[in-house]
Structures are given as structure tokens and as C-alpha cells.
Design a protein around this motif. Structure first.
Motif, PDB file in Angstrom:
ATOM      1  N   UNK A 193       0.824  -1.202   0.000  1.00 29.46           N
ATOM      2  CA  UNK A 193       0.000   0.000   0.000  1.00 29.46           C
ATOM      3  C   UNK A 193       0.859   1.253   0.000  1.00 29.46           C
ATOM      4  N   UNK A 194       1.862   1.274   0.859  1.00 23.36           N
ATOM      5  CA  UNK A 194       2.734   2.445   0.962  1.00 23.36           C
ATOM      6  C   UNK A 194       3.469   2.718  -0.339  1.00 23.36           C
ATOM      7  N   UNK A 195       3.846   1.658  -1.033  1.00 21.75           N
ATOM      8  CA  UNK A 195       4.630   1.803  -2.259  1.00 21.75           C
ATOM      9  C   UNK A 195       3.773   1.778  -3.527  1.00 21.75           C
ATOM     10  N   UNK A 196       2.454   1.674  -3.354  1.00 18.09           N
ATOM     11  CA  UNK A 196       1.515   1.617  -4.488  1.00 18.09           C
ATOM     12  C   UNK A 196       1.924   0.538  -5.493  1.00 18.09           C
ATOM     13  N   UNK A 197       2.275  -0.624  -4.974  1.00 17.56           N
ATOM     14  CA  UNK A 197       2.675  -1.743  -5.821  1.00 17.56           C
ATOM     15  C   UNK A 197       1.428  -2.451  -6.328  1.00 17.56           C
ATOM     16  N   UNK A 198       1.344  -2.640  -7.621  1.00 20.80           N
ATOM     17  CA  UNK A 198       0.191  -3.309  -8.225  1.00 20.80           C
ATOM     18  C   UNK A 198       0.593  -4.668  -8.779  1.00 20.80           C
ATOM     19  N   UNK A 199      -0.409  -5.525  -8.955  1.00 23.53           N
ATOM     20  CA  UNK A 199      -0.166  -6.846  -9.521  1.00 23.53           C
ATOM     21  C   UNK A 199      -0.892  -7.916  -8.742  1.00 23.53           C
ATOM     22  N   UNK A 200      -0.713  -9.151  -9.174  1.00 19.56           N
ATOM     23  CA  UNK A 200      -1.315 -10.321  -8.532  1.00 19.56           C
ATOM     24  C   UNK A 200      -0.197 -11.123  -7.890  1.00 19.56           C
ATOM     25  N   UNK A 201      -0.393 -11.506  -6.628  1.00 13.33           N
ATOM     26  CA  UNK A 201       0.672 -12.150  -5.870  1.00 13.33           C
ATOM     27  C   UNK A 201       0.137 -13.327  -5.046  1.00 13.33           C
ATOM     28  N   UNK A 202       0.755 -14.505  -5.201  1.00 18.64           N
ATOM     29  CA  UNK A 202       0.556 -15.570  -4.228  1.00 18.64           C
ATOM     30  C   UNK A 202       1.326 -15.203  -2.967  1.00 18.64           C
ATOM     31  N   UNK A 203       0.717 -15.419  -1.820  1.00 17.94           N
ATOM     32  CA  UNK A 203       1.375 -15.124  -0.538  1.00 17.94           C
ATOM     33  C   UNK A 203       1.086 -16.278   0.402  1.00 17.94           C
ATOM     34  N   UNK A 204       1.771 -17.395   0.152  1.00 17.77           N
ATOM     35  CA  UNK A 204       1.344 -18.640   0.784  1.00 17.77           C
ATOM     36  C   UNK A 204       2.353 -19.273   1.714  1.00 17.77           C
ATOM     37  N   UNK A 205       3.487 -18.667   1.949  1.00 20.28           N
ATOM     38  CA  UNK A 205       4.443 -19.271   2.865  1.00 20.28           C
ATOM     39  C   UNK A 205       5.843 -19.264   2.292  1.00 20.28           C
TER      40      UNK A 205
END
Length: 333
Positions: free
Chosen positions: A197-209
Motif C-alpha cells: 500500500x505504501x509503495x503503491x505496488x500493483x499486480x497479482x501475488x501468491x502469498x502462501x508461505x
């Protein structure tokens, strides 16, 4: 930065608020005021229902929106319609459940096929992602976690093993000891979401471990060491557990037969993109220790629509007795 957080008082949202406050952001929470209403008295609280009453948001402007609670596309649409102007960035917490299947084999990445239609949790999450991408095509981050764990977890999945080991005695454990697990501490996920949010990073990301996956044996050995109880682990292979009538994932949490044609690879998400965008992981021992401490303070998890109902102690004993009776000499190996 002015941040609107949808929800924010139960589990992941709670950790997101804490991470955002540490970074000195101006926070507004929008929720129904039903769960932990006394939390975060230092932030603005707006009461409403995102399905029926968004009036407290009418005409308001926020630099960014962090949304861990949208499950249907209309919820994103109505929220954006209510605001006085579009935010500069919108982070949506989705799920790896949007993917059509998780067969055994190579790790899956963000290009894997997603579900179609609008029936079921995963399909609705996929349509919610699409709604956001239509409205804010260059100003959104889609975060797809797998199993989220840690203190304040209302689901009873990861916490089942903390509580079970803490009771001591003979413990039924499904699958092989080296079976890989993949989970992410809610605090690591929350801190990274705030970073996006702070860096306004866009895209789709898996965040699973973590990239280097943890095994079931490593997790339980850590639980035993932290709990300090006398524990005897009884391992049963996938076929034996299935034959005993145990339901995958809910009957014994964190367990899915590895050869399951649709879900055997569920815990094999590739999250290289998220790591490249700043996602980091704390040591497993810290997650286990903190979750164990919390589980001892809270007699039972809060109510949750996704809470599992694992084996009762009586059913576990019966399965272990049957296993023992079948073993050579009547003794469990």
C-alpha cells in the motif's frame, strides 16, 4: 497516509491495523461493530454493513483501501461507488482458492487457471478480483494467501495442532513425516500488505508461505518443544487415515492426501513474485510460540464461518486403538 480498512478487528485485518499504526498512518475502520468493538480506540470507526448500508462512507476520500473482507464482486463495486473519489490504490485480500485445481506436481504460480462461474467461495473471490481490476486497472494489488496462521486465528486449523500437542499423550498424525506444509504468519502478511500500500505496488501475488517448505514433522517437533508436554506421535499414511473415515483438511487440519487429483498440490504455491515485492517470513518457532501462548489465553477460537471441526478425543483414541490392534504384537511401531 489515510487508509480505509474494511473490517479490521478479527484476525488478518486486526494485524493489518497494528502494522499500519506502527507506520503512523491515519486509519479508518469500516465494519458492523460486532466483533471486538473496543479494539483500536485511537482510530476512526465507521459502522455499517457493506452489503446493505455504506452511508457512513458516502462522499469520503481515502488515499488507499485495504480490503481483507470482500467475498463478492458487488461488495467492491458498491464500496467504490460510495466513496467521494477513487483511492490511489486498493489492496484486495483474495485467496489461492481462486485456482481451478491443485494437482500433485510442480508448484503453481499466478498464471494458473482460475475458477469460472459465480458459485462457491473460490469462484466468487475470482469474480471479486475481476471487479476490482475493471474499476482500478492500474491501481490494485491482488493478494492470494493460502493458509494464514498465528495469534487470533478463528479457524481452528493451525491452532488445532497447538492445542492438541499442549494436551499431551498419544497424538494421531496424518501422512508422512516429510509431507510439506505451507503457511504464512498473519503478521508477516499484514506487514507486507501495508508495504504494498505504501509503495503503491500493483499486480497479482501468491502469498502462501516460505519458499523452503516446512514439513509436518518439523512443525510438530517445534510444537512439542515449545509446549513442554509428554507427547507420543503416531503417524498414519494417507490411505490408512482415509480408510478410517477421517475427512481431509477438517477432520485433521493441514492434511490433504498427497495424491489427491484436485488438491494434492494445494500447499505448493510459488510466491516468488511476492518475495520479490518485499514479502518476508519470521522463523516458524516464533509463530508456534506466539500461537501457543495465545491459545492458552483463549479457551476456544472466536466464531468463524470457516472454523473446522476436527476429530474428537474419543474418535482419535478409537482410531489409534484400531491401529495398535492391527500392529504386529499389538504394539504401535
Amino acid at each position: 497516509m489515510r487508509i480505509l480498512i474494511m473490517g479490521g478487528t478479527l484476525f488478518l485485518g486486526r494485524h493489518i491495523v497494528e502494522a499500519a499504526l506502527r507506520n503512523r498512518h491515519e486509519i479508518t475502520l469500516f465494519n458492523r461493530g460486532l466483533r471486538n468493538p473496543g479494539l483500536f480506540p485511537e482510530v476512526e470507526h465507521l459502522t455499517g454493513d457493506r452489503d446493505s448500508n455504506l452511508s457512513s462512507l458516502n462522499g469520503r476520500y481515502f488515499d488507499v483501501v485495504i480490503d481483507p473482507s470482500a467475498y463478492r464482486p458487488g461488495q467492491v463495486e458498491s464500496l467504490l461507488d460510495a466513496l467521494g473519489a477513487m483511492p490511489k490504490h486498493y489492496t484486495l485480500v483474495s485467496s489461492v482458492s481462486v485456482y481451478a485445481s491443485f494437482p500433485p506436481g510442480p508448484r503453481y504460480d499466478e498464471k494458473a487457471v482460475v475458477l469460472t462461474g459465480d458459485v462457491g467461495y473460490g469462484a466468487l473471490k475470482a469474480r471479486t478480483e475481476e471487479a476490482l481490476q475493471r474499476r482500478l486497472p492500474d491501481q490494485n494489488a491482488i493478494v492470494r494467501p493460502g493458509l494464514i496462521v498465528g495469534p487470533h486465528d478463528p479457524t481452528g486449523r493451525f491452532t488445532y495442532w497447538m492445542r492438541r500437542i499442549d494436551r499431551g499423550g498419544d497424538v494421531l498424525v496424518p501422512g508422512r513425516p516429510d509431507r510439506p506444509l505451507q503457511f504464512i504468519d498473519a503478521r508477516d502478511l499484514a506487514e507486507w500488505i501495508v508495504l504494498l500500500t505504501e509503495r503503491s505496488i500493483s499486480g497479482v501475488f501468491n502469498a502462501a508461505g516460505a519458499t523452503v517448505q516446512t514439513s509436518m514433522a518439523q512443525l510438530l517437533d517445534c510444537c512439542v518443544a515449545e509446549a513442554g508436554r509428554e507427547v507420543r506421535l503416531h503417524w498414519m499414511d494417507d490411505d490408512a487415515v482415509t480408510a478410517a473415515g477421517v475427512e481431509a483438511w477438517t477432520g485433521l487440519p493441514l492434511w490433504i492426501p498427497e495424491d489427491h487429483p484436485e488438491f494434492g498440490g494445494f500447499m505448493r504455491a510459488n510466491n516468488d513474485r511476492a518475495i520479490a515485492a518485499g514479502l518476508t517470513f519470521r522463523p516458524m518457532r516464533q509463530t508456534v510460540t506466539d500461537t501457543l501462548v495465545w491459545s492458552r489465553e483463549v479457551p476456544d477460537e472466536p466464531a468463524s464461518p470457516v472454523k473446522v471441526t476436527p476429530l474428537s478425543a474419543e474418535r482419535e483414541r478409537a482410531i489409534l486403538k484400531e491401529k495398535n490392534d492391527r500392529s504386529p504384537g499389538g504394539a504401535d511401531a
